[in-house]
Structures are given as C-alpha cells and as structure tokens.
Design a protein around this motif. Structure first.
Motif, PDB file in Angstrom:
ATOM      1  N   ILE A  22       0.830  -1.242  -0.019  1.00 12.93           N
ATOM      2  CA  ILE A  22      -0.044   0.104  -0.106  1.00 12.93           C
ATOM      3  C   ILE A  22       0.821   1.287   0.015  1.00 12.93           C
ATOM      4  CG2 ILE A  22      -2.163  -1.127   1.208  1.00 12.93           C
ATOM      5  CD1 ILE A  22      -1.286   0.324   3.508  1.00 12.93           C
ATOM      6  N   VAL A  23       2.119   1.186   0.205  1.00 13.66           N
ATOM      7  CA  VAL A  23       2.922   2.454   0.282  1.00 13.66           C
ATOM      8  C   VAL A  23       3.620   2.472  -1.268  1.00 13.66           C
ATOM      9  CG1 VAL A  23       5.133   3.240   0.988  1.00 13.66           C
ATOM     10  CG2 VAL A  23       3.748   2.305   2.796  1.00 13.66           C
ATOM     11  N   ASP A  24       3.455   3.781  -1.668  1.00 20.87           N
ATOM     12  CA  ASP A  24       3.899   4.314  -2.810  1.00 20.87           C
ATOM     13  C   ASP A  24       5.531   3.912  -2.978  1.00 20.87           C
ATOM     14  OD1 ASP A  24       4.765   5.458  -5.244  1.00 20.87           O
ATOM     15  OD2 ASP A  24       3.335   7.048  -5.047  1.00 20.87           O
ATOM     16  N   PRO A  25       6.087   3.125  -3.844  1.00 21.09           N
ATOM     17  CA  PRO A  25       7.638   3.017  -3.834  1.00 21.09           C
ATOM     18  C   PRO A  25       8.230   4.320  -4.193  1.00 21.09           C
ATOM     19  CG  PRO A  25       6.551   2.018  -5.735  1.00 21.09           C
ATOM     20  CD  PRO A  25       5.204   2.265  -4.836  1.00 21.09           C
ATOM     21  N   LEU A  26       7.577   5.173  -4.683  1.00 23.14           N
ATOM     22  CA  LEU A  26       8.430   6.399  -5.000  1.00 23.14           C
ATOM     23  C   LEU A  26       8.141   7.549  -4.157  1.00 23.14           C
ATOM     24  CD1 LEU A  26       7.328   6.349  -8.826  1.00 23.14           C
ATOM     25  CD2 LEU A  26       9.647   5.609  -7.909  1.00 23.14           C
ATOM     26  N   ASP A  27       7.479   7.314  -2.958  1.00 23.98           N
ATOM     27  CA  ASP A  27       7.000   8.132  -1.932  1.00 23.98           C
ATOM     28  C   ASP A  27       8.201   8.043  -0.860  1.00 23.98           C
ATOM     29  OD1 ASP A  27       6.227   9.605   0.394  1.00 23.98           O
ATOM     30  OD2 ASP A  27       4.437   8.629   0.715  1.00 23.98           O
ATOM     31  N   ARG A  28       9.366   9.082  -0.902  1.00 25.84           N
ATOM     32  CA  ARG A  28      10.261   9.165  -0.067  1.00 25.84           C
ATOM     33  C   ARG A  28      10.077   8.993   1.427  1.00 25.84           C
ATOM     34  NH1 ARG A  28      15.294  13.340   0.251  1.00 25.84           N
ATOM     35  NH2 ARG A  28      13.604  14.648   1.084  1.00 25.84           N
ATOM     36  N   ALA A  29       9.100   9.729   1.887  1.00 26.10           N
ATOM     37  CA  ALA A  29       8.828   9.938   3.172  1.00 26.10           C
ATOM     38  C   ALA A  29       8.341   8.662   4.006  1.00 26.10           C
ATOM     39  CB  ALA A  29       7.667  11.239   3.379  1.00 26.10           C
ATOM     40  N   ASN A  30       7.549   7.835   3.048  1.00 20.16           N
ATOM     41  CA  ASN A  30       7.005   6.605   3.558  1.00 20.16           C
ATOM     42  C   ASN A  30       7.565   5.415   3.137  1.00 20.16           C
ATOM     43  OD1 ASN A  30       4.893   7.668   5.222  1.00 20.16           O
ATOM     44  ND2 ASN A  30       4.035   8.246   3.336  1.00 20.16           N
ATOM     45  N   ALA A  31       8.433   5.103   2.025  1.00 19.68           N
ATOM     46  CA  ALA A  31       8.910   4.016   1.524  1.00 19.68           C
ATOM     47  C   ALA A  31      10.017   3.687   2.386  1.00 19.68           C
ATOM     48  CB  ALA A  31       9.265   4.142   0.171  1.00 19.68           C
ATOM     49  N   ILE A  32      10.726   4.732   3.096  1.00 20.37           N
ATOM     50  CA  ILE A  32      12.002   4.384   4.008  1.00 20.37           C
ATOM     51  C   ILE A  32      11.749   3.850   5.046  1.00 20.37           C
ATOM     52  CG2 ILE A  32      13.359   5.958   2.589  1.00 20.37           C
ATOM     53  CD1 ILE A  32      12.848   8.013   5.110  1.00 20.37           C
ATOM     54  N   ILE A  33      10.213   3.714   5.591  1.00 21.11           N
ATOM     55  CA  ILE A  33       9.861   3.622   6.900  1.00 21.11           C
ATOM     56  C   ILE A  33       9.407   2.071   7.042  1.00 21.11           C
ATOM     57  CG2 ILE A  33       8.340   4.151   8.813  1.00 21.11           C
ATOM     58  CD1 ILE A  33       8.404   6.922   7.793  1.00 21.11           C
ATOM     59  N   PHE A  34       8.578   1.773   6.152  1.00 25.05           N
ATOM     60  CA  PHE A  34       7.617   0.588   6.391  1.00 25.05           C
ATOM     61  C   PHE A  34       8.345  -0.675   6.058  1.00 25.05           C
ATOM     62  CE2 PHE A  34       4.726   4.137   6.864  1.00 25.05           C
ATOM     63  CZ  PHE A  34       4.177   3.787   8.005  1.00 25.05           C
ATOM     64  N   GLY A  35       8.163  -1.722   6.450  1.00 28.22           N
ATOM     65  CA  GLY A  35       8.255  -3.162   6.234  1.00 28.22           C
ATOM     66  C   GLY A  35       7.233  -4.183   6.415  1.00 28.22           C
ATOM     67  N   ASP A  36       7.621  -5.210   5.772  1.00 30.73           N
ATOM     68  CA  ASP A  36       6.360  -6.472   6.113  1.00 30.73           C
ATOM     69  C   ASP A  36       6.661  -7.330   7.202  1.00 30.73           C
ATOM     70  OD1 ASP A  36       5.393  -5.133   3.977  1.00 30.73           O
ATOM     71  OD2 ASP A  36       6.103  -6.727   2.252  1.00 30.73           O
ATOM     72  N   GLY A  37       5.732  -7.921   7.824  1.00 29.38           N
ATOM     73  CA  GLY A  37       5.995  -8.951   8.929  1.00 29.38           C
ATOM     74  C   GLY A  37       4.882  -9.324   9.418  1.00 29.38           C
ATOM     75  N   ALA A  38       5.098 -10.490  10.393  1.00 31.43           N
ATOM     76  CA  ALA A  38       3.948 -10.839  11.275  1.00 31.43           C
ATOM     77  C   ALA A  38       4.776 -11.549  12.447  1.00 31.43           C
ATOM     78  CB  ALA A  38       2.967 -12.217  10.366  1.00 31.43           C
ATOM     79  N   GLY A  39       3.832 -11.247  13.735  1.00 31.08           N
ATOM     80  CA  GLY A  39       4.176 -11.790  14.869  1.00 31.08           C
ATOM     81  C   GLY A  39       2.699 -12.249  15.567  1.00 31.08           C
ATOM     82  N   ALA A  40       3.017 -13.261  16.140  1.00 30.53           N
ATOM     83  CA  ALA A  40       1.951 -14.081  16.816  1.00 30.53           C
ATOM     84  C   ALA A  40       2.033 -14.594  18.163  1.00 30.53           C
ATOM     85  CB  ALA A  40       1.699 -15.364  15.907  1.00 30.53           C
ATOM     86  N   VAL A  41       0.993 -14.595  19.045  1.00 31.39           N
ATOM     87  CA  VAL A  41       1.006 -15.199  20.313  1.00 31.39           C
ATOM     88  C   VAL A  41      -0.099 -16.175  20.578  1.00 31.39           C
ATOM     89  CG1 VAL A  41       2.368 -13.028  21.166  1.00 31.39           C
ATOM     90  CG2 VAL A  41      -0.391 -13.138  21.393  1.00 31.39           C
ATOM     91  N   VAL A  42       0.032 -16.888  21.423  1.00 28.60           N
ATOM     92  CA  VAL A  42      -1.029 -17.990  21.886  1.00 28.60           C
ATOM     93  C   VAL A  42      -1.494 -17.597  23.239  1.00 28.60           C
ATOM     94  CG1 VAL A  42      -1.724 -20.185  22.336  1.00 28.60           C
ATOM     95  CG2 VAL A  42      -0.558 -19.744  20.327  1.00 28.60           C
ATOM     96  N   LEU A  43      -2.569 -17.274  23.709  1.00 20.75           N
ATOM     97  CA  LEU A  43      -3.302 -17.021  24.836  1.00 20.75           C
ATOM     98  C   LEU A  43      -3.964 -18.067  25.344  1.00 20.75           C
ATOM     99  CD1 LEU A  43      -4.331 -13.287  24.234  1.00 20.75           C
ATOM    100  CD2 LEU A  43      -2.320 -13.934  25.387  1.00 20.75           C
ATOM    101  N   ARG A  44      -3.775 -18.467  26.756  1.00 16.58           N
ATOM    102  CA  ARG A  44      -4.667 -19.323  27.374  1.00 16.58           C
ATOM    103  C   ARG A  44      -5.564 -18.746  28.532  1.00 16.58           C
ATOM    104  NH1 ARG A  44      -2.477 -20.764  32.168  1.00 16.58           N
ATOM    105  NH2 ARG A  44      -0.292 -20.516  32.350  1.00 16.58           N
ATOM    106  N   ALA A  45      -6.411 -19.404  29.134  1.00 22.49           N
ATOM    107  CA  ALA A  45      -7.242 -18.894  30.343  1.00 22.49           C
ATOM    108  C   ALA A  45      -6.241 -19.344  31.360  1.00 22.49           C
ATOM    109  CB  ALA A  45      -8.580 -19.581  30.043  1.00 22.49           C
ATOM    110  N   GLY A  46      -6.143 -18.241  32.316  1.00 23.66           N
ATOM    111  CA  GLY A  46      -5.384 -18.648  33.643  1.00 23.66           C
ATOM    112  C   GLY A  46      -6.038 -17.659  34.560  1.00 23.66           C
TER     113      GLY A  46
END
Length: 347
Positions: free
Chosen positions: A154-178
């Motif tokens: 979604i970031v314009d690759p020619l947009d210097r202000a934002n193209a330098i900031i963002f990357g792709d990734g995923a993080g996950a957690v499992v939560l249990r009742a306690g």
C-alpha cells in the motif's frame, strides 16, 4: 473448563503461552532505496534509525506471513487447536472477507471463531484486548492472535517519506485461560481514539467513501499517506499518556518497568516516548533498525526478537504501548512468563 477458582467471581485472565515472529526473506537496504529515491543511507538512519526492511515477493500476501507466524506460535505453545483466531492488520488479503478465517483454515483450525481487528499500528494492543476479552467472557479458553501487515502493498515505492519507513512482517501469540496473578497474564489495558484526526494517516481509496463517488481514484489516493510531523507529535504525546494511565491503574511506578516495548514506528519516536516517561533508553526494546515499521506486527516481532536474544527473563515486567491511524492508541502490562526460545524471526 474455566480456571476460575470455585466460589470466586473473578473471570479468567489471558495468559501468554506461545510466541513467534516471521519476516519475509527479501531484504531492501537503505542503499537499494537510495537508487530510486532522492536520499541516502545517512539521511534515512538519521531520521528513522532504520537500516533495512523486509518485503514480500510478488504474489505473496499478508495471510502467508500470518500463517507462518501462527504455525510457529502454536508450536511454541505446544498446542494444535484453539477456540478463536484473531488477526490484526491494515493490509488484509481482500476487502471482503476478513483474513482471519482463511488463516485459521490453512492452519487446520477451521471451525474456530475467526475475525480481523483494524486499528492500524495500534492493532496488536487492540487485538490483545479483544483476545483477552474472549477469554474473560468464557467464549474461548485458547486464542491464537496474530499481528500481520504487508505495507509494501500500500506504500507508494516512489514516496520517499514513507517508503523508507515501512516493512512487512507478522508476529503471533497464543493466549490461554489462567489467573491474573500468574506470569504471562495480560492486563490493565488503556485504549483510546480520535477519529477527528483520521486524515493524518490514511489510504483514501478502496473503501465505500471513495467507491461511492464517480471517477477513478488517483495514484496518491490509492497509496498510504501520512502527515509525518503532526503524527510524530501526536504519537509521542498519546503513547506517553496512555502508558502513564496504564501504570496508574496497575499501581506501578515507572521504575517498576523492566522493559518498555513500544510500537516500532521509528527510533526517534521510541526514544522520545521513553524520555517523556523518564525511562532509560536501554530499557526500550527495539528492532526497528533491521525490519522497519511493520504495523500491527511490530510489537510481537519486538517481543520475539528480545526473547530470541534472551533479553527477556521470566518475571520481567513489561510495558507495551502503541499509536496508529484512526487515530488510535493503547497500552497494556505483562509479566514475562517462561517460554521456549522462539525460532529465528529472520529467514
């Protein structure tokens, strides 16, 4: 059965029992960006602290990263089933349907409740509160919660202000009742928003507002836009205020915080918030240098990175805080549990 103690009215707490992160194998360095943008490595590092970011290959999507992070988190928790799958993302595979049901199906969790949370870069804190609420309400005993974003789509690759900031990734957690007094229990949330400032961070095209108007959207409308100076000011103020509110609710003082884990917007914002709170910068967990701003994935990726490098120790007290489009912001507290050392986040 719910772990609520017999004769007690206290609802079950959400307890962190699994953690994992994943970024794509493709790396984009500052030097590579400098070839197409009017910038250089020194300019980028001075303003953001970022030296590289990871981006998906053509044909990949947010769900691909979410599935891999989710699979790893389930293995970390040594479970093969959950009652709900929640995905926080600003870059869903499709406008309709949500991404979470597809992620659940690909993980062999078809039949589990599944839905998306949209709070932009505050998505992980909002989603964590949502997942904790499912457990407290007795709707679920185990929840897989994933923060995943592919801002390169979604970031314009020619947009210097934002193209330098963002990357792709995923993080996950499992939560249990306690129980609320055991290590890993998540609690004392503070959440907020200001929709009157929605235009500070926005993708104007693609939704019903734009689609209901005649004509095709322009290039700028189709891409992510952010008014950086105003966002910086709001981010520092809102994150610090939210963090203080959360600490106050828990009766913690700033010196009680062993690790500050903020949304990895950029290094200047992280340090400014830590300074505002009176927290030594060395207590601030950061990995924005190597992955950039990964949106809803940034806090779980920072947690996975700190756990992988054994910076986090059982019993450590953590303060999590985030700010994102909407505008939205939020914070929560967590006492670190004993977890298996995560797999490497980097490919």
């Amino acid at each position: 059965m719910s772990p609520t103690v017999a004769g007690s009215c206290a609802p079950p707490a959400a307890v962190l029992c699994g953690l994992a992160g994943r970024v794509p194998s493709r790396v984009v360095t500052n030097e590579q960006l400098a070839r197409r943008l009017d910038t250089d490595d020194a300019w980028i590092r001075t303003r953001t602290g970022i030296r590289q970011r990871h981006v998906i290959d053509p044909g990949q999507a947010t769900s691909d990263l979410a599935v891999e992070a989710g699979r790893r988190a389930l293995a970390s928790a040594a479970v093969d089933s959950v009652d709900a799958v929640v995905v926080a993302t600003t870059t869903p595979d499709h406008t309709c349907p949500a991404t979470a049901p597809a992620v659940a199906a690909r993980l062999g969790l078809a039949g589990a409740a599944a839905f998306d949370v949209g709070a932009v870069c505050t998505g992980f804190v909002y989603g964590l509160a949502s997942a904790a609420g499912l457990i407290a309400a007795g709707v679920a005993e185990r929840v897989l919660f994933i923060g995943a974003d592919t801002y390169s789509t979604i970031v314009d690759p020619l947009d210097r202000a934002n193209a330098i900031i963002f990357g792709d990734g995923a993080g996950a957690v499992v939560l249990r009742a306690g129980h609320s007094d055991e290590p890993g229990a998540v609690g004392y949330f503070d959440l907020g928003s200001d929709g009157g400032q929605e235009d500070l961070i926005m993708v104007a095209a693609g939704g019903s507002r734009q689609r209901s108007r005649p004509g095709e959207p322009g290039r700028a409308e189709r891409h992510f836009a952010m008014r950086g100076k105003e966002v910086y000011r709001h981010a520092v103020t809102r994150m610090a205020e939210s963090a203080r509110a959360t600490l106050s609710r828990a009766g913690w003082k700033i010196d009680d915080v062993d690790h500050f884990v903020p949304h990895q917007a950029n290094l200047r914002i992280l340090h400014s918030v830590a300074d505002d709170l009176g927290l030594p910068r060395e207590r601030c967990a950061t990995h924005v240098e190597s992955v950039g701003n990964t949106g809803a994935a940034s806090i779980p990726l920072a947690l996975a990175d700190a756990a992988e490098s054994q910076v986090l120790k059982p019993g450590d007290r953590l303060l999590l805080t985030a700010f994102g489009g909407g505008l939205t912001w939020g914070s929560c507290l967590l006492t670190w549990p004993t977890l298996p050392r995560p797999e490497r986040t980097m490919p």
